[in-house]
Design a protein around this motif. Structure first.
Motif, short mmCIF file in Angstrom:
data_model
loop_
_atom_site.label_atom_id
_atom_site.label_comp_id
_atom_site.label_asym_id
_atom_site.label_seq_id
_atom_site.Cartn_x
_atom_site.Cartn_y
_atom_site.Cartn_z
N PHE A 1 0.85 -1.18 0.00
CA PHE A 1 0.00 0.00 0.00
C PHE A 1 0.89 1.23 0.00
N THR A 2 0.69 2.09 -0.98
CA THR A 2 1.43 3.35 -1.05
C THR A 2 0.57 4.41 -1.72
N THR A 3 0.80 5.64 -1.33
CA THR A 3 0.14 6.77 -2.00
C THR A 3 1.10 7.39 -3.00
N LYS A 4 2.31 6.82 -3.12
CA LYS A 4 3.34 7.37 -4.02
C LYS A 4 3.79 6.34 -5.05
N ARG A 5 2.88 5.54 -5.55
CA ARG A 5 3.24 4.48 -6.50
C ARG A 5 3.98 5.03 -7.71
N GLY A 6 3.53 6.09 -8.29
CA GLY A 6 4.18 6.66 -9.47
C GLY A 6 5.51 7.34 -9.17
N ASP A 7 5.76 7.62 -7.90
CA ASP A 7 7.00 8.30 -7.51
C ASP A 7 8.01 7.35 -6.88
N GLY A 8 7.90 6.07 -7.16
CA GLY A 8 8.89 5.12 -6.68
C GLY A 8 8.54 4.43 -5.37
N GLY A 9 7.38 4.71 -4.78
CA GLY A 9 7.00 4.06 -3.54
C GLY A 9 6.64 2.59 -3.79
N THR A 10 7.11 1.71 -2.89
CA THR A 10 6.82 0.28 -3.04
C THR A 10 5.70 -0.17 -2.11
N GLY A 11 5.42 0.61 -1.07
CA GLY A 11 4.41 0.19 -0.11
C GLY A 11 4.90 -0.88 0.84
N LEU A 12 6.21 -0.98 1.01
CA LEU A 12 6.75 -2.01 1.90
C LEU A 12 7.34 -1.45 3.19
N GLY A 13 7.62 -0.17 3.25
CA GLY A 13 8.29 0.41 4.42
C GLY A 13 7.52 0.21 5.71
N MET A 14 6.28 0.64 5.76
CA MET A 14 5.49 0.51 6.99
C MET A 14 5.08 -0.94 7.24
N TYR A 15 4.92 -1.71 6.17
CA TYR A 15 4.64 -3.14 6.32
C TYR A 15 5.81 -3.83 7.03
N MET A 16 7.03 -3.53 6.60
CA MET A 16 8.21 -4.12 7.23
C MET A 16 8.36 -3.60 8.66
N THR A 17 8.09 -2.33 8.89
CA THR A 17 8.14 -1.76 10.23
C THR A 17 7.18 -2.50 11.15
N TYR A 18 5.96 -2.72 10.66
CA TYR A 18 4.95 -3.44 11.45
C TYR A 18 5.44 -4.85 11.80
N ASN A 19 6.00 -5.54 10.83
CA ASN A 19 6.48 -6.90 11.07
C ASN A 19 7.66 -6.93 12.03
N ILE A 20 8.57 -5.98 11.92
CA ILE A 20 9.71 -5.92 12.83
C ILE A 20 9.21 -5.70 14.27
N VAL A 21 8.31 -4.74 14.44
CA VAL A 21 7.80 -4.42 15.78
C VAL A 21 7.04 -5.60 16.36
N THR A 22 6.13 -6.19 15.59
CA THR A 22 5.26 -7.22 16.14
C THR A 22 5.89 -8.61 16.19
N GLN A 23 6.69 -8.95 15.19
CA GLN A 23 7.25 -10.30 15.15
C GLN A 23 8.64 -10.38 15.76
N GLN A 24 9.56 -9.56 15.29
CA GLN A 24 10.94 -9.64 15.78
C GLN A 24 11.07 -9.13 17.22
N LEU A 25 10.37 -8.03 17.53
CA LEU A 25 10.51 -7.42 18.85
C LEU A 25 9.37 -7.77 19.80
N GLY A 26 8.30 -8.39 19.31
CA GLY A 26 7.19 -8.82 20.15
C GLY A 26 6.37 -7.68 20.73
N GLY A 27 6.26 -6.57 19.98
CA GLY A 27 5.56 -5.41 20.49
C GLY A 27 4.33 -5.05 19.68
N THR A 28 3.90 -3.82 19.84
CA THR A 28 2.73 -3.30 19.13
C THR A 28 3.09 -1.96 18.50
N ILE A 29 2.42 -1.64 17.41
CA ILE A 29 2.54 -0.33 16.79
C ILE A 29 1.15 0.12 16.38
#
Length: 189
Positions: free
Chosen positions: A129-157
């Motif tokens: 999901f990105t609002t900048k698809r035409g400007d090079g956005g992949t929509g993976l940054g916040m998805y990866m952040t969410y996974n790092i926080v919830t899976q790797q660190l065992g937290g919430t965001i």
């Protein structure tokens, strides 16, 4: 075709970087102040082109035993997102507060940017999901952040936002990593 190949290469590189960071990074004792200083050094060229002010408040002498790359990704991704999405006129303020409370680390990130509508805010942790698809956005940054926080660190965001009033991200992670066995060989950086 060249443009699409470039985007595909960037996407594959992003996946590779995340896989490598999560598979080989070791747990170590590190200072969050120093980690944030490193982040700001790498983001200096992007921030220099803006009039964005950063106000950072980290609890004194805060050292944690965790994955330093995880915190690097979380904080740098939020700052980069604010630069790209929140401040179309390249002016604004970002507040980052980090402190401990009981056995948890609390990270509060606030920007006073243009904010997001409810539909956008509800999708920001979705993959691609990105609002900048035409400007090079992949929509993976916040998805990866969410996974790092919830899976790797065992937290919430959590994210909240209002149009023309900015966005707030609240990250809470346990100070003790889930499923981590201390072998006494903790590195210090």
């Amino acid at each position: 075709m060249e443009s699409n190949l470039r985007k595909a290469r960037q996407l594959v590189q992003t996946f590779k970087n995340v896989a490598v960071n999560q598979s080989v990074e070791e747990v170590c004792l590190f200072s969050l102040d120093e980690q944030i200083d490193e982040i700001l050094v790498t983001l200096r060229p992007q921030l220099k082109q803006t009039q964005i002010q950063l106000h950072i408040e980290v609890e004194d002498n805060l050292q944690i035993t965790s994955y330093p790359g995880a915190y690097y990704h979380i904080i740098s991704n939020m700052i980069v997102n604010s630069i790209k999405h929140a401040f179309p006129d390249n002016k604004g303020t970002i507040y980052l507060t980090i402190h401990t409370q009981k056995d948890q680390l609390h990270i509060e990130y606030i920007d006073d940017g243009k904010g997001m509508d409810e539909a956008t805010c509800s999708k920001i942790f979705d993959p691609f999901f990105t609002t900048k698809r035409g400007d090079g956005g992949t929509g993976l940054g916040m998805y990866m952040t969410y996974n790092i926080v919830t899976q790797q660190l065992g937290g919430t965001i959590e994210a909240s936002s209002e149009l023309n009033k900015g966005s707030v991200f609240s990250v809470i992670v346990p100070l003790e990593l889930p499923d981590y066995k201390d072998t006494g060989n903790i590195l210090s950086v």
